[in-house]
Design a protein around this motif. Structure first.
Motif, PDB file in Angstrom:
ATOM      1  N   UNK A  90      17.190  23.953  -2.036  1.00  0.00           N
ATOM      2  CA  UNK A  90      16.872  23.191  -3.128  1.00  0.00           C
ATOM      3  C   UNK A  90      17.502  21.721  -2.697  1.00  0.00           C
ATOM      4  N   UNK A  91      16.817  20.872  -3.069  1.00  0.00           N
ATOM      5  CA  UNK A  91      17.035  19.456  -2.979  1.00  0.00           C
ATOM      6  C   UNK A  91      16.779  18.755  -4.478  1.00  0.00           C
ATOM      7  N   UNK A  92      17.895  18.230  -4.951  1.00  0.00           N
ATOM      8  CA  UNK A  92      17.967  17.515  -6.144  1.00  0.00           C
ATOM      9  C   UNK A  92      17.928  16.155  -6.348  1.00  0.00           C
ATOM     10  N   UNK A  93      17.570  15.670  -7.652  1.00  0.00           N
ATOM     11  CA  UNK A  93      17.445  14.228  -7.592  1.00  0.00           C
ATOM     12  C   UNK A  93      18.015  13.759  -9.016  1.00  0.00           C
ATOM     13  N   UNK A  94      18.657  12.639  -8.765  1.00  0.00           N
ATOM     14  CA  UNK A  94      19.205  12.079 -10.205  1.00  0.00           C
ATOM     15  C   UNK A  94      17.891  11.056 -10.577  1.00  0.00           C
ATOM     16  N   UNK A  95      17.582  11.130 -12.044  1.00  0.00           N
ATOM     17  CA  UNK A  95      16.625  10.271 -12.512  1.00  0.00           C
ATOM     18  C   UNK A  95      17.251   9.133 -12.860  1.00  0.00           C
ATOM     19  N   UNK A  96      17.100   8.162 -12.708  1.00  0.00           N
ATOM     20  CA  UNK A  96      17.998   6.745 -12.824  1.00  0.00           C
ATOM     21  C   UNK A  96      17.081   5.715 -13.813  1.00  0.00           C
ATOM     22  N   UNK A  97      16.764   5.938 -15.105  1.00  0.00           N
ATOM     23  CA  UNK A  97      15.854   5.128 -15.795  1.00  0.00           C
ATOM     24  C   UNK A  97      16.520   3.915 -16.429  1.00  0.00           C
ATOM     25  N   UNK A  98      17.049   3.134 -15.665  1.00  0.00           N
ATOM     26  CA  UNK A  98      17.903   2.067 -16.145  1.00  0.00           C
ATOM     27  C   UNK A  98      16.748   1.105 -16.775  1.00  0.00           C
ATOM     28  N   UNK A  99      17.236   0.098 -17.793  1.00  0.00           N
ATOM     29  CA  UNK A  99      16.549  -0.951 -18.412  1.00  0.00           C
ATOM     30  C   UNK A  99      17.422  -2.090 -18.656  1.00  0.00           C
ATOM     31  N   UNK A 100      17.111  -3.311 -18.161  1.00  0.00           N
ATOM     32  CA  UNK A 100      17.764  -4.714 -18.269  1.00  0.00           C
ATOM     33  C   UNK A 100      18.267  -4.937 -19.680  1.00  0.00           C
ATOM     34  N   UNK A 153      19.201  16.908 -11.162  1.00  0.00           N
ATOM     35  CA  UNK A 153      20.767  16.356 -10.889  1.00  0.00           C
ATOM     36  C   UNK A 153      21.408  15.976 -12.204  1.00  0.00           C
ATOM     37  N   UNK A 154      20.632  15.050 -12.670  1.00  0.00           N
ATOM     38  CA  UNK A 154      21.149  14.329 -13.848  1.00  0.00           C
ATOM     39  C   UNK A 154      19.957  13.257 -14.490  1.00  0.00           C
ATOM     40  N   UNK A 155      20.062  13.008 -15.570  1.00  0.00           N
ATOM     41  CA  UNK A 155      19.275  11.721 -16.140  1.00  0.00           C
ATOM     42  C   UNK A 155      20.419  11.050 -16.649  1.00  0.00           C
ATOM     43  N   UNK A 156      20.727   9.947 -15.605  1.00  0.00           N
ATOM     44  CA  UNK A 156      21.889   9.203 -15.595  1.00  0.00           C
ATOM     45  C   UNK A 156      21.402   7.715 -15.720  1.00  0.00           C
ATOM     46  N   UNK A 157      22.043   7.201 -16.793  1.00  0.00           N
ATOM     47  CA  UNK A 157      21.750   5.528 -17.191  1.00  0.00           C
ATOM     48  C   UNK A 157      22.986   4.934 -16.763  1.00  0.00           C
ATOM     49  N   UNK A 158      22.654   3.800 -16.066  1.00  0.00           N
ATOM     50  CA  UNK A 158      23.514   2.529 -16.026  1.00  0.00           C
ATOM     51  C   UNK A 158      23.530   1.742 -17.146  1.00  0.00           C
ATOM     52  N   UNK A 159      24.543   1.585 -18.223  1.00  0.00           N
ATOM     53  CA  UNK A 159      24.092   0.600 -19.524  1.00  0.00           C
ATOM     54  C   UNK A 159      24.561  -0.622 -18.865  1.00  0.00           C
ATOM     55  N   UNK A 160      23.788  -1.768 -19.382  1.00  0.00           N
ATOM     56  CA  UNK A 160      24.087  -3.282 -19.097  1.00  0.00           C
ATOM     57  C   UNK A 160      25.607  -3.498 -20.041  1.00  0.00           C
ATOM     58  N   UNK A 161      25.388  -3.166 -21.281  1.00  0.00           N
ATOM     59  CA  UNK A 161      26.377  -3.426 -22.138  1.00  0.00           C
ATOM     60  C   UNK A 161      27.344  -2.176 -22.250  1.00  0.00           C
ATOM     61  N   UNK A 162      28.672  -2.298 -21.781  1.00  0.00           N
ATOM     62  CA  UNK A 162      29.759  -1.384 -21.719  1.00  0.00           C
ATOM     63  C   UNK A 162      30.349  -0.959 -23.244  1.00  0.00           C
ATOM     64  N   UNK A 163      29.567  -0.776 -24.076  1.00  0.00           N
ATOM     65  CA  UNK A 163      30.328  -0.436 -25.374  1.00  0.00           C
ATOM     66  C   UNK A 163      30.088   1.117 -25.883  1.00  0.00           C
ATOM     67  N   UNK A 164      30.712   1.395 -26.880  1.00  0.00           N
ATOM     68  CA  UNK A 164      30.437   2.465 -27.326  1.00  0.00           C
ATOM     69  C   UNK A 164      29.130   3.016 -28.013  1.00  0.00           C
ATOM     70  N   UNK A 165      28.758   1.700 -28.745  1.00  0.00           N
ATOM     71  CA  UNK A 165      27.636   1.865 -29.541  1.00  0.00           C
ATOM     72  C   UNK A 165      26.125   2.217 -28.513  1.00  0.00           C
ATOM     73  N   UNK A 166      26.291   1.391 -27.550  1.00  0.00           N
ATOM     74  CA  UNK A 166      25.210   1.628 -26.447  1.00  0.00           C
ATOM     75  C   UNK A 166      25.240   2.717 -25.912  1.00  0.00           C
ATOM     76  N   UNK A 167      26.570   3.428 -25.422  1.00  0.00           N
ATOM     77  CA  UNK A 167      26.550   4.613 -24.801  1.00  0.00           C
ATOM     78  C   UNK A 167      26.210   5.701 -25.701  1.00  0.00           C
ATOM     79  N   UNK A 168      26.558   5.596 -27.019  1.00  0.00           N
ATOM     80  CA  UNK A 168      26.077   6.744 -28.043  1.00  0.00           C
ATOM     81  C   UNK A 168      24.681   6.617 -27.942  1.00  0.00           C
TER      82      UNK A 168
END
Lengths: 453, 251
Positions: free
Chosen positions: A156-166, A188-203
């Motif tokens: 197996x070879x896995x991939x993170x899906x990184x669907x970031x949005x500005x 591997x993960x559906x992993x998003x880097x948020x622009x805004x580091x806040x609890x609201x955005x993360x939630x």
């Protein structure tokens, strides 16, 4: 301690293990910027020879940052299983290299001595191994980890899906997720880097991805890559997170720059064990990258490869599901060009797997580094051959939020085809149910995001 | 980037695909050719990367620097390759350059304007002509004494600390090309510092970024920077210190 090595007519003197390890590195601009690199090619090789003659015991007894001064050193040293260490402490670094590349050494033999290593031993052997040495040794190691599915299994070879949005727009994040899933990535993960580091955005990101995963019955995990404290607050408020993420450094001072310490990571791990939505047991996700400590002026005179190894020594404490180096992101003052990025990527995946952690890579580059898509495609091919657990993927290689390029949703299918591999077993079954994957390859339906609407 | 016609290939729901492609800034709905991108998608990607690379590797037009009346100097960096590898050298100037600056520029200004190529010469060429005029006018309107504007070849953000220190400026602004993305190579940032001295920490710097036609247009940015600089002079602080000051004020 003093180590002297003679080479040809010249003689080189290295006044400490730390200095010696730095000078034995392959050339990296970051070590030059820190003014700890070898002054010539001849000195570099002399340092490699001197490193090859060190015993593992010498490396254990000379951690690059003193035990009393640095909690990362303490984590690494205290985790060593002493009887295993006793068996290998008289080996030289050259002995270790030759053990790793020996055709009679398999995953089992490596597992048997792994608990005796410190990160400095692993860094040292890396410095005297060529690219093909590293790829060969990495290909022997199998490190699996389980969250909602299993990564790292043979074949197996896995991939993170990184669907970031500005703009952290959740609709756009889900559309990019649809596109990625239609190419078979995201196990591997559906992993998003948020622009805004806040609890609201993360939630809101965790809620949306969790609901989407539930709706389509996808055997994978979600993650929002905000600061660990932000994620912990969101989780305490009830946000559904499968994994908890944090960036790591290889020194206590470097982690302080990141706003973390071992106590906080322990707390995050405990919270995750109780509150993460995944079945686990592996629920932590870490990112690292050579040069991070120097950029925060927290490198303590240590070279960037050794510090990177120490990140993995720290990561290991938390049995992570995923760890990846973000190898070309940091800039040309640390890794100058495609050659340095490729070398560092191969080193990092080898060092992570030798630590026994589930290791992947973000093969990537920014626009001010002398590298291009061909370089990271090369790296992806090399590390698929080596058996990395996973890569990062973004739409057409272009992350419009972080403003850098990584591997593409398209690259997954190509790498599976070249190496006769496929996604993680549980995810593969789901893709077959969705008629995206059949008989070991993508179907005609693949590449169409609208099948998830 | 150009979008492919979504009706170009077989999709389950063409309407939905069009909606996804139209609203999303990522390269979605591009289809595939086997496991690889289609040729046109690949060429568009290469074109965008090529433009970004050119912005990093080319230099600002000499004529433009003359036309804008900028005094041209150079950091300690000798060429583009060294610039990329040695941020420390791009953040300082030599003793000779300092002497030249003192000879050719007004000393002890309230506001010192600096323009640096940074990581995008394209961004400087596209924005600085309009921005500089608007900024100079704005500063004069607010009654600030503006020094002789300087152009730094191979300049990093912190080169303003060295220049400001040598000229005895009360505050500095560095208009510098940002690292290009694939979507735009024309984005400029304005970094500001009060009481510039070599080694001033990043936390002491204020920034207005994303200056380009598609972000904050240059003329508007000039007025915003003038506002912020006059606030910096008035409150004798920049960066986090300025924000903390704001917080106290709100209490």
């Amino acid at each position: 301690m003093s180590t002297v090595d003679a080479m040809g007519s010249g003689e080189y003197k290295f006044d400490s293990i730390r200095t010696l390890l730095a000078k034995a590195n392959e050339r990296k601009t970051g070590d030059e910027l820190a003014e700890i690199a070898a002054d010539s090619a001849a000195e570099r090789v002399a340092a490699k020879r001197a490193v090859s003659q060190l015993t593992l015991e010498t490396l254990r007894e000379n951690p690059v940052v003193p035990y009393d001064d640095d909690e990362v050193t303490r984590v690494i040293q205290d985790a060593v299983r002493e009887p295993v260490y006793e068996r290998i402490k008289d080996w030289t670094v050259a002995d270790l290299r030759e053990f790793l590349v020996d055709e009679n050494t398999t995953n089992r033999e490596i597992q048997a001595i792994r608990p005796g290593f410190t990160s400095e031993m692993i860094a040292a052997v890396t410095k005297i191994m060529s690219n093909m040495d590293l790829i060969l040794a990495t290909s022997k190691m199998t490190v699996t980890a389980r969250c909602n599915n299993t990564v790292g299994t043979d074949g197996s070879l896995s991939f993170r899906l990184q669907p970031n949005d500005p703009a952290d727009n959740v609709d756009n994040i889900l559309d990019s997720t649809r596109e990625g899933l239609s190419y078979g990535v995201g196990d591997a993960v559906i992993g998003i880097n948020p622009v805004e580091d806040s609890v609201g955005t993360t939630r809101s990101i965790l809620d949306a991805t969790h609901d989407f995963i539930e709706e389509w019955g996808i055997p994978t995990q979600n993650c929002c890559l905000a600061h660990v404290t932000t994620q912990m607050d969101a989780i305490r408020e009830g946000a559904p997170a499968d994994l908890i993420f944090q960036s790591l450094a290889g020194t206590e001072a470097g982690n302080d720059e990141f706003g973390i310490d071992v106590e906080l990571l322990d707390e995050a791990y405990d919270l995750g064990q109780r509150q993460c939505t995944a079945s686990g047991p592996n629920i932590m996700y870490f990112e690292t990258g050579q040069g991070a400590e120097l950029s925060g002026d927290a490198h303590e005179g240590v070279d960037q490869l050794t510090l990177e190894a120490r990140c993995y020594g720290l990561a290991k404490r938390y049995d992570p599901f995923l760890v990846n180096t973000v190898v070309g992101f940091i800039g040309p003052e640390y890794l100058y060009d495609g050659q340095q990025v490729i070398r560092a990527g191969i080193e990092d995946v080898f060092m992570g797997q030798l630590h026994g952690i589930s290791m992947g890579i973000d093969a990537c580059y920014t626009n001010h580094i002398h590298a291009d898509q061909n370089d990271i495609e090369n790296l992806a091919v090399l590390l698929s051959a080596a058996g990395a657990n996973y890569f990062i993927t973004v739409p057409m290689g272009d992350d419009v939020m972080l403003n850098y390029q990584s591997t593409s949703y398209h690259d997954a299918g190509a790498l599976w085809e070249i190496f006769d591999l496929g996604p993680a077993p549980e995810f593969r079954e789901w893709l077959a149910e969705m008629d995206i994957w059949r008989d070991g390859t993508l179907t005609d339906r693949a590449g169409d995001p609208t099948i998830f609407t | 980037m150009s979008q492919l016609d979504p009706t170009d290939h077989d999709v389950a729901d063409e309407q939905t695909l069009k909606r996804i492609v139209d609203r999303n800034p990522s390269r979605l709905g591009v289809g595939r050719s086997g496991a690889r991108p289609r040729t046109e998608t690949l060429l568009t990607f290469l074109e965008d990367h090529g433009r970004a690379r050119d912005a990093v590797l080319t230099t600002v037009d000499e004529q433009l620097i003359d036309d804008l009346g900028l005094v041209k100097i150079r950091s300690l960096v000798e060429d583009k390759d060294q610039y990329l590898a040695r941020p420390d050298l791009g953040s300082d100037i030599s003793e000779e350059t300092a002497t030249e600056l003192r000879d050719r520029c007004e000393q002890n200004p309230q506001a010192q304007i600096i323009v640096s190529d940074g990581l995008s010469s394209t961004a400087v060429e596209a924005n600085v002509p309009d921005l500089l005029r608007s900024l100079q006018d704005g500063l004069e309107e607010r009654g600030l004494e503006v020094g002789t504007p300087v152009f730094v070849e191979f300049g990093r953000v912190d080169v303003m600390d060295a220049i400001g220190e040598e000229l005895g400026a009360e505050c500095c602004v560095n208009l510098i090309g940002e690292r290009p993305g694939l979507r735009s190579a024309k984005s400029l940032s304005a970094y500001m510092v009060y009481d510039p001295k070599r080694g001033a920490p990043t936390a002491k710097k204020s920034v207005i970024s994303n200056i380009h036609e598609g972000g904050i247009p240059p003329i508007e940015a000039g007025a915003e920077i003038a506002d912020l600089l006059s606030e910096i002079v008035e409150k004798q602080a920049s960066g986090l210190d300025l924000r903390e000051d704001d917080r106290e004020f709100q209490k």
